[in-house]
Design a protein around this motif. Structure first.
Motif, PDB file in Angstrom:
ATOM      1  N   ASP A 307      -2.190  -3.003  67.661  1.00 27.60           N
ATOM      2  CA  ASP A 307      -1.674  -4.352  67.881  1.00 27.60           C
ATOM      3  C   ASP A 307      -1.193  -4.595  69.299  1.00 27.60           C
ATOM      4  OD1 ASP A 307       0.530  -2.812  67.996  1.00 27.60           O
ATOM      5  OD2 ASP A 307       1.549  -3.691  66.244  1.00 27.60           O
ATOM      6  N   ASN A 308      -1.382  -3.615  70.186  1.00 25.02           N
ATOM      7  CA  ASN A 308      -0.903  -3.856  71.554  1.00 25.02           C
ATOM      8  C   ASN A 308      -1.959  -3.430  72.562  1.00 25.02           C
ATOM      9  OD1 ASN A 308      -0.169  -1.006  72.737  1.00 25.02           O
ATOM     10  ND2 ASN A 308       0.448  -1.021  70.582  1.00 25.02           N
ATOM     11  N   LYS A 309      -1.868  -4.081  73.724  1.00 24.40           N
ATOM     12  CA  LYS A 309      -2.877  -3.925  74.772  1.00 24.40           C
ATOM     13  C   LYS A 309      -3.151  -2.456  75.114  1.00 24.40           C
ATOM     14  CE  LYS A 309      -1.840  -4.570  79.334  1.00 24.40           C
ATOM     15  NZ  LYS A 309      -1.561  -5.289  80.577  1.00 24.40           N
ATOM     16  N   LYS A 310      -2.083  -1.685  75.366  1.00 27.17           N
ATOM     17  CA  LYS A 310      -2.310  -0.326  75.865  1.00 27.17           C
ATOM     18  C   LYS A 310      -3.047   0.540  74.848  1.00 27.17           C
ATOM     19  CE  LYS A 310       0.599   1.773  78.766  1.00 27.17           C
ATOM     20  NZ  LYS A 310       1.769   2.186  79.565  1.00 27.17           N
ATOM     21  N   ASP A 311      -2.652   0.433  73.599  1.00 21.47           N
ATOM     22  CA  ASP A 311      -3.326   1.251  72.575  1.00 21.47           C
ATOM     23  C   ASP A 311      -4.783   0.822  72.410  1.00 21.47           C
ATOM     24  OD1 ASP A 311      -1.273   2.917  72.063  1.00 21.47           O
ATOM     25  OD2 ASP A 311      -0.494   1.807  70.338  1.00 21.47           O
ATOM     26  N   ILE A 312      -5.010  -0.503  72.460  1.00 24.85           N
ATOM     27  CA  ILE A 312      -6.393  -0.988  72.309  1.00 24.85           C
ATOM     28  C   ILE A 312      -7.256  -0.448  73.443  1.00 24.85           C
ATOM     29  CG2 ILE A 312      -7.870  -3.043  72.365  1.00 24.85           C
ATOM     30  CD1 ILE A 312      -5.513  -4.556  70.995  1.00 24.85           C
ATOM     31  N   LEU A 313      -6.766  -0.581  74.674  1.00 21.69           N
ATOM     32  CA  LEU A 313      -7.571  -0.136  75.820  1.00 21.69           C
ATOM     33  C   LEU A 313      -7.810   1.370  75.794  1.00 21.69           C
ATOM     34  CD1 LEU A 313      -6.190  -2.361  78.723  1.00 21.69           C
ATOM     35  CD2 LEU A 313      -8.235  -2.692  77.335  1.00 21.69           C
ATOM     36  N   LYS A 314      -6.766   2.124  75.442  1.00 14.48           N
ATOM     37  CA  LYS A 314      -6.948   3.584  75.396  1.00 14.48           C
ATOM     38  C   LYS A 314      -7.988   3.953  74.341  1.00 14.48           C
ATOM     39  CE  LYS A 314      -2.233   4.601  76.712  1.00 14.48           C
ATOM     40  NZ  LYS A 314      -0.929   4.998  76.152  1.00 14.48           N
ATOM     41  N   HIS A 315      -7.925   3.301  73.200  1.00 13.44           N
ATOM     42  CA  HIS A 315      -8.877   3.652  72.135  1.00 13.44           C
ATOM     43  C   HIS A 315     -10.280   3.136  72.420  1.00 13.44           C
ATOM     44  CE1 HIS A 315      -6.479   5.875  69.240  1.00 13.44           C
ATOM     45  NE2 HIS A 315      -5.463   5.196  69.748  1.00 13.44           N
ATOM     46  N   ARG A 316     -10.394   2.155  73.278  1.00 14.81           N
ATOM     47  CA  ARG A 316     -11.738   1.702  73.653  1.00 14.81           C
ATOM     48  C   ARG A 316     -12.318   2.563  74.784  1.00 14.81           C
ATOM     49  NH1 ARG A 316     -13.150  -4.407  75.509  1.00 14.81           N
ATOM     50  NH2 ARG A 316     -13.070  -4.853  73.295  1.00 14.81           N
ATOM     51  N   TRP A 317     -11.460   3.029  75.672  1.00 18.48           N
ATOM     52  CA  TRP A 317     -11.948   3.650  76.909  1.00 18.48           C
ATOM     53  C   TRP A 317     -11.819   5.161  76.968  1.00 18.48           C
ATOM     54  CZ3 TRP A 317      -8.995   0.149  80.994  1.00 18.48           C
ATOM     55  CH2 TRP A 317      -9.533  -1.143  80.958  1.00 18.48           C
ATOM     56  N   ARG A 318     -10.682   5.723  76.449  1.00 16.48           N
ATOM     57  CA  ARG A 318     -10.422   7.128  76.772  1.00 16.48           C
ATOM     58  C   ARG A 318     -10.274   8.037  75.553  1.00 16.48           C
ATOM     59  NH1 ARG A 318      -7.104  10.693  76.638  1.00 16.48           N
ATOM     60  NH2 ARG A 318      -6.699  10.938  78.872  1.00 16.48           N
ATOM     61  N   TYR A 319     -10.434   7.460  74.356  1.00 17.07           N
ATOM     62  CA  TYR A 319     -10.467   8.294  73.154  1.00 17.07           C
ATOM     63  C   TYR A 319     -11.832   8.152  72.491  1.00 17.07           C
ATOM     64  CZ  TYR A 319      -5.450   8.961  73.585  1.00 17.07           C
ATOM     65  OH  TYR A 319      -4.215   9.303  74.061  1.00 17.07           O
ATOM     66  N   PRO A 320     -12.267   9.185  71.766  1.00 17.10           N
ATOM     67  CA  PRO A 320     -13.568   9.077  71.091  1.00 17.10           C
ATOM     68  C   PRO A 320     -13.450   8.224  69.834  1.00 17.10           C
ATOM     69  CG  PRO A 320     -12.535  11.187  70.590  1.00 17.10           C
ATOM     70  CD  PRO A 320     -11.607  10.488  71.544  1.00 17.10           C
ATOM     71  N   SER A 321     -14.583   7.710  69.373  1.00 14.54           N
ATOM     72  CA  SER A 321     -14.595   6.985  68.089  1.00 14.54           C
ATOM     73  C   SER A 321     -15.875   7.362  67.350  1.00 14.54           C
ATOM     74  CB  SER A 321     -14.542   5.474  68.320  1.00 14.54           C
ATOM     75  OG  SER A 321     -15.640   5.055  69.090  1.00 14.54           O
ATOM     76  N   LEU A 322     -15.807   7.270  66.041  1.00 14.80           N
ATOM     77  CA  LEU A 322     -16.997   7.556  65.218  1.00 14.80           C
ATOM     78  C   LEU A 322     -17.301   6.313  64.396  1.00 14.80           C
ATOM     79  CD1 LEU A 322     -17.779  10.807  63.232  1.00 14.80           C
ATOM     80  CD2 LEU A 322     -18.279   8.553  62.281  1.00 14.80           C
ATOM     81  N   SER A 323     -18.526   5.813  64.504  1.00 16.75           N
ATOM     82  CA  SER A 323     -18.922   4.616  63.735  1.00 16.75           C
ATOM     83  C   SER A 323     -20.050   4.959  62.775  1.00 16.75           C
ATOM     84  CB  SER A 323     -19.408   3.510  64.671  1.00 16.75           C
ATOM     85  OG  SER A 323     -18.388   3.150  65.571  1.00 16.75           O
ATOM     86  N   LEU A 324     -19.955   4.411  61.565  1.00 17.98           N
ATOM     87  CA  LEU A 324     -21.029   4.545  60.566  1.00 17.98           C
ATOM     88  C   LEU A 324     -21.908   3.311  60.709  1.00 17.98           C
ATOM     89  CD1 LEU A 324     -18.829   5.577  57.482  1.00 17.98           C
ATOM     90  CD2 LEU A 324     -19.945   7.077  59.147  1.00 17.98           C
ATOM     91  N   HIS A 325     -23.205   3.502  60.983  1.00 21.28           N
ATOM     92  CA  HIS A 325     -24.055   2.343  61.309  1.00 21.28           C
ATOM     93  C   HIS A 325     -24.894   1.826  60.167  1.00 21.28           C
ATOM     94  CE1 HIS A 325     -22.872   2.868  65.419  1.00 21.28           C
ATOM     95  NE2 HIS A 325     -23.307   4.113  65.409  1.00 21.28           N
TER      96      HIS A 325
END
Ligand SMILES: C[C@H](N)C(=O)N[C@@H](Cc1c[nH]cn1)C(=O)O
Ligand SMILES: [Zn+2]
Ligand SMILES: [Zn+2]
Length: 481
Positions: A307-325
C-alpha cells in the motif's frame, strides 16, 4: 560544442509537421500480427522484418542485412521452425562522428479481440477525442522502433545530416526470450558492430503517466513449463472420473506450491541469492515521483499487495516475483465441457534481480518441482523445462549518455526526468554491455498505463511525437559531447 534547445527547434517542428505520416507508418507496422510466441504466426514475424527492410531502404540506410538465426531450439511443436531474422542496417559511416547502436524489437505479444479489446488489436485506431493510438505493439515496441525511423525521416526532410552514425539491430524474438541474439551479438561484436560507442534502447515505459524517466535497471526473466501427461487421449469425466489419475489435478497441486497469495516465492533458496538492501539504496526510493492511485488506475483494480510507494517500487524493481501464466491443453472455453484433459502444460516465470544466478535458480526450481511431483505419488508423468531465460541489468546512470538524454527530455517535456528501474525484462541489454564493452541507455517513449502485454495497448500521440523529438534530441546532445 554543445547544443541549445533553439538549434533543435527546426527538428522538433519538422517532427510535428510529419505527424500524419508517422501515424501511418505505425499503423502499417501494427497491421502485421508479428506474434513471436505463436508458431503459426512465424510468417507474419518474418513479414515484419521485410517491412522494416523496405522502410530502412527508403530512408537511405545502407548495408541492410537480414541475419538468419537457424531453427528454434526446443521446446517447439514444429521441429523445423525457423527463427525470425535480426535486421541490421547502418546510417552514416563518418569516422569523425560517434556511432550509436539502436536496438528494438519488431515482434509483439499475442492479442485477440475476444480477450476484451475494445477495438481490433492489429488495426491501429486513432481515438481523436483522446488523441490516443490503440493497437498491439503501439507502445511495445513498434511505436519506439518507428520512432527511430521517424527521426531519420525528419532529418532527411530538413536536409540535415544525422549527428551520429546509426547502427540498427532489430529483433523478432524479444517477447520469446531473444533466442539466438546473444550469439549474434557476440559474433558481430568485432564485425558489424565494430566501432559502436554506445547502445540506446527504447523499449520500456515511464513509471507513471506524466513524468518522463530514464531507466538504469531491468529485471531478468526465467520462463518454465511443467508438462503432466497421463491418459492417451482426453476422456469423458463421467466414464473415467474417479478411476484415472487426472493430469490437471497433479499440475494444479504443484503450481499452487510455487508462490503464495501474498506474492512470496515458495521455492527454497531463491531469496538467499537476492542482494541485501543497503541504506543508500533504500533512500533512492524516497525521491521518485510515483502515485499509488495512478498504479491502481493502470491495473484497473485496488488489488495491490502493497500500500505504499517504497514497498511497491522495491517489489517491482529489486525483488524477484513468480507469476503463473497459463495452462496449455486445459479446457478454457465458455460453457461446461466435461472433459479430463490428457496432457496439460503449466507455464510460469520468475523475474530475477541482482544477485540471482540464473543456472542456480533453474536447479532450485527443478529440484522443488521434482520433489513435489514425487510427493504426489501419481502414476502420471511430470517434466519441468526451462523455455528461455534472460539476464537482469543494473547500470550506473551518472554518465554522459544519461546526461544527454536528460537534456533532450527536459527540452521536449519541460521537466527533468526521474531515474528509475524497470520490473520488465529486455534480455539482450547486459549482452550488449558485455560484448560491445559499452554503456547502455534505456530511453522510454510510452507511459506506465499503456497496457503493454495487456488488452487495449495504447500510445498517446503526444508520447509518440514527443518521444521522436526526445530520441532525436538525444542523438544530437550525445553526438556533440
Ligand atoms: C520491457 C519489454 N518491453 C518487455 O515487454 N519485455 C518482455 C521480455 C520477455 C522476457 N521473457 C519473455 N518476454 C517482458 O518483460 O516480459
Ligand atoms: Zn518490448
Ligand atoms: Zn513486451
Amino acid at each position: 560544442m554543445s547544443y541549445t534547445k533553439l538549434e533543435l527547434e527546426p527538428l522538433f517542428s519538422k517532427i510535428e509537421e510529419l505527424k500524419p505520416q508517422f501515424i501511418t507508418r505505425l499503423a502499417n507496422a501494427v497491421a502485421i500480427p508479428s506474434v513471436s510466441s505463436d508458431e503459426d504466426k512465424r510468417p507474419q514475424v518474418v513479414a515484419m522484418a521485410h517491412f522494416l527492410q523496405k522502410e530502412l531502404t527508403n530512408l537511405g540506410f545502407t548495408d541492410i542485412q537480414l541475419k538468419d538465426l537457424g531453427t528454434q531450439p526446443p521446446p517447439t511443436v514444429n521441429k523445423e521452425l525457423q527463427l525470425p531474422p535480426i535486421v541490421l542496417a547502418r546510417h552514416g559511416n563518418d569516422p569523425l562522428k560517434k556511432t550509436v547502436l539502436i536496438y528494438g524489437h519488431y515482434d509483439v505479444q499475442p492479442a485477440l479481440l475476444e480477450d476484451g479489446w475494445n477495438t481490433e488489436p492489429f488495426k491501429l485506431v486513432h481515438n481523436e477525442a483522446k488523441d490516443i493510438l490503440y493497437g498491439r505493439g503501439s507502445t511495445d515496441d513498434k511505436g519506439p522502433v518507428m520512432g527511430w525511423l521517424n527521426v531519420v525521416e525528419a532529418h532527411n526532410a530538413l536536409g540535415w545530416e544525422l549527428p551520429v552514425n546509426l547502427v540498427c539491430c532489430f529483433e523478432g524474438m524479444e517477447e520469446s526470450g531473444s533466442l539466438g541474439l546473444d550469439e549474434l551479438v557476440a559474433r558481430e561484436a568485432q564485425q558489424y558492430f565494430k566501432g559502436v560507442d554506445t547502445v540506446c534502447i527504447s523499449d520500456n515505459y515511464w513509471l507513471g503517466t506524466s513524468k518522463p524517466v530514464l531507466t538504469y535497471g531491468l529485471r531478468g526473466c526465467n520462463y518454465y513449463q511443467l508438462t503432466v501427461s497421463g491418459p492417451g487421449a482426453d476422456l469423458h469425466s463421467g466414464i473415467f472420473g474417479g478411476i484415472v489419475a487426472e493430469p490437471m489435478t497433479d499440475l494444479v497441486k504443484v503450481m499452487s506450491q510455487l508462490v503464495d497469495s501474498q506474492g512470496k516465492i515458495l521455492i527454497p533458496g531463491v531469496y538467499d541469492m537476492v542482494a541485501p538492501l543497503t541504506e543508500k539504496e533504500d533512500g533512492l526510493y524516497d525521491n521518485i515521483d510515483f502515485s499509488v492511485e495512478e498504479l491502481e488506475a493502470a491495473c484497473g483494480s485496488k488489488t495491490g499487495l502493497h500500500d505504499n510507494k517504497k514497498d511497491i517500487l522495491k517489489h517491482r524493481w529489486r525483488y524477484p516475483s513468480l507469476s503463473l501464466h497459463g495452462i496449455e491443453g486445459a479446457f478454457s472455453g465458455a460453457g461446461a465441457k466435461t472433459v479430463i484433459p490428457a496432457k496439460v502444460v503449466g507455464k510460469f516465470s520468475i523475474r530475477t534481480v541482482p544477485d540471482i544466478d540464473s543456472g542456480k535458480l533453474d536447479k532450485l526450481v527443478f529440484d522443488h518441482v521434482n520433489k513435489l511431483l514425487k510427493e504426489l505419488g501419481s502414476p502420471n508423468t511430470g517434466k519441468i523445462e526451462l523455455i528461455h531465460d534472460g539476464n537482469y541489468w543494473l547500470a550506473d546512470p551518472f554518465n554522459d549518455l544519461f546526461g544527454a538524454a536528460a537534456k533532450a527530455t527536459e527540452d521536449v517535456w519541460g521537466v527533468k526526468p526521474d531515474f528509475t528501474r524497470e520490473g520488465g525484462s529486455i534480455p539482450i541489454t547486459l549482452t550488449f554491455e558485455k560484448e560491445l564493452k559499452t554503456s547502455v541507455l534505456l530511453l522510454p517513449m510510452g507511459r506506465g498505463d499503456d497496457g503493454a502485454h495487456s488488452i487495449n495497448e495504447k500510445l498517446d500521440v503526444l508520447n509518440y511525437i514527443n518521444g521522436c523529438k526526445t530520441l532525436g534530441g538525444y542523438l544530437h546532445y550525445y553526438g556533440k559531447q
